[in-house]
Design an enzyme around this catalytic site. Structure first.
Site, PDB file in Angstrom:
ATOM      1  N   LYS A 244       9.862  -9.283 -38.358  1.00 29.83           N
ATOM      2  CA  LYS A 244      10.606  -8.706 -37.240  1.00 29.83           C
ATOM      3  C   LYS A 244      11.765  -9.636 -36.905  1.00 29.83           C
ATOM      4  CE  LYS A 244      10.521  -7.518 -32.354  1.00 29.83           C
ATOM      5  NZ  LYS A 244       9.861  -7.696 -31.049  1.00 29.83           N
ATOM      6  N   GLN A 245      12.957  -9.045 -36.789  1.00 26.56           N
ATOM      7  CA  GLN A 245      14.146  -9.846 -36.511  1.00 26.56           C
ATOM      8  C   GLN A 245      15.115  -9.045 -35.646  1.00 26.56           C
ATOM      9  OE1 GLN A 245      15.907 -12.510 -35.718  1.00 26.56           O
ATOM     10  NE2 GLN A 245      15.261 -13.450 -37.671  1.00 26.56           N
TER      11      GLN A 245
END
Length: 357
Positions: A244-245
């Protein structure tokens, strides 16, 4: 983008407005032929040859094959840990129903999500009713933000074994790369992820940046493509199954802040200033897309949320990412509207006319 218009393409184009050109970008610096493109066979093609044991493959399959995007290789995940991260009052004041964590799970289910992320406490009260109905991703660590002055650290709130007892399909954790505490967090999370894999759970890593020096008067490099891309690369190195970014908004963090190692081609041959190219650099750092990149949906801005969600989903999909993990835009509004927003995001990934650039 293909010429045929179906699956709400016109609605998506209307929401994009002046950003409609994102649908037609076709000159990426890193070609799609170099990428692993998300698809129905992702688990077999990527993890089938890995060291992940059979229960991990089963739980990855549960996640990838659940909800409206089930079987596509794409993910739509509802994360609600902001009650700790941002204080419960500020997070749930727009819709107090979500002080009750059962409504978080219901929103994810009604919204057709692949999985739901929340805290140990939220899942613990409702595990027997819902763990077999939607995949749980238990968030292991948090920044509690009740210490004054605030410190930007992530601390463990429970154990991997507790998550397993809750019937979790996966565990999630955050590392604040660049912070003073990052080395400890890196060690803790790496050990937790190995323990999770041993117990048959998948792993999701929030690869966030935290360092006061990353923000200057001119630019906030916490969302620079080169810095976030390297954070992703560290994340896949400790065997995160999903990264997740935050969506990148700029580039040149290493270069402009004058630290780390760079190569001129990083900025000339691998990335342009197009948002899809910036995101593709993040994907490239996830082993060329073999480990799926889900971008976060960001804070709720009110009336512009639907347009922002559509734009973020288009950028992620066209860059080669595997989905969105959107929370505040969905839960900080009436449940019906939250479901509608989640469905909009999913419609981008279900739309065959929107292709990988």
């Amino acid at each position: 983008m293909k010429k045929n218009k179906e699956n709400n393409t016109e609605k998506i184009m209307e929401l994009l407005g002046k950003d409609e050109a994102l649908l037609f970008f076709d000159q990426p610096k890193i070609s799609r032929e170099r990428l692993h493109i998300p698809g129905p066979n992702t688990i077999n093609e990527v993890f089938g040859m890995s060291d992940r044991n059979v229960p991990v493959l089963i739980n990855l399959s549960r996640i990838y094959n659940h909800g409206r995007l089930g079987g596509t290789g794409y993910l739509s995940v509802l994360p609600v840990d902001q009650g700790i991260e941002h204080t419960a009052g500020s997070s749930f004041a727009p819709n107090p129903d979500y002080f009750d964590p059962e409504n978080i799970i219901k929103l994810a289910m009604e919204g057709g999500c692949n999985a739901v992320v929340t805290t140990f406490g939220g899942f613990a009260l409702h595990a027997r009713r819902y763990a077999h109905q939607i995949p749980f991703i238990v968030k292991l660590n948090h920044n509690e933000l009740l210490t004054h002055p605030n410190k930007y650290d992530q601390v463990m709130f429970g154990t991997v074994k507790e998550a397993w007892n809750l019937g979790a399909a996966a565990v999630g954790a955050t590392i604040y790369f660049g912070s003073k505490e990052s080395n400890r967090q890196l060690t803790e999370v790496a050990e937790a992820f190995e323990a999770a894999h041993e117990l048959g759970m998948a792993t999701v890593l929030w690869c966030y940046l935290r360092n006061g020096d990353f923000k200057t008067k001119e630019q906030d490099y916490h969302t620079a493509a080169d810095l976030t891309g390297q954070a992703n690369h560290l994340g896949v190195t400790i065997k995160a199954d999903i990264i997740k970014q935050k969506l990148p908004t700029c580039n040149g963090g290493f270069r402009d802040l004058k630290f780390g190692k760079t190569h001129p081609d990083m900025y000339k041959k691998m990335v342009s200033d197009n948002p899809i190219d910036l995101c593709r650099y993040q994907v490239a750092n996830c082993y060329m897309g073999k480990i799926g990149l889900i971008n976060s949906g960001g804070a709720s801005s009110g009336s512009s949320d639907f347009a922002e969600a559509a734009k973020t989903a288009v950028i992620n999909k066209r860059a080669g990412g595997c989905g969105l993990i959107s929370g505040r835009k969905a839960f900080q509004r009436p449940m019906g509207e939250g479901i509608e927003l989640l469905h909009l995001i999913q419609d981008v990934y279900l739309n065959d006319a929107i292709t990988v650039a």
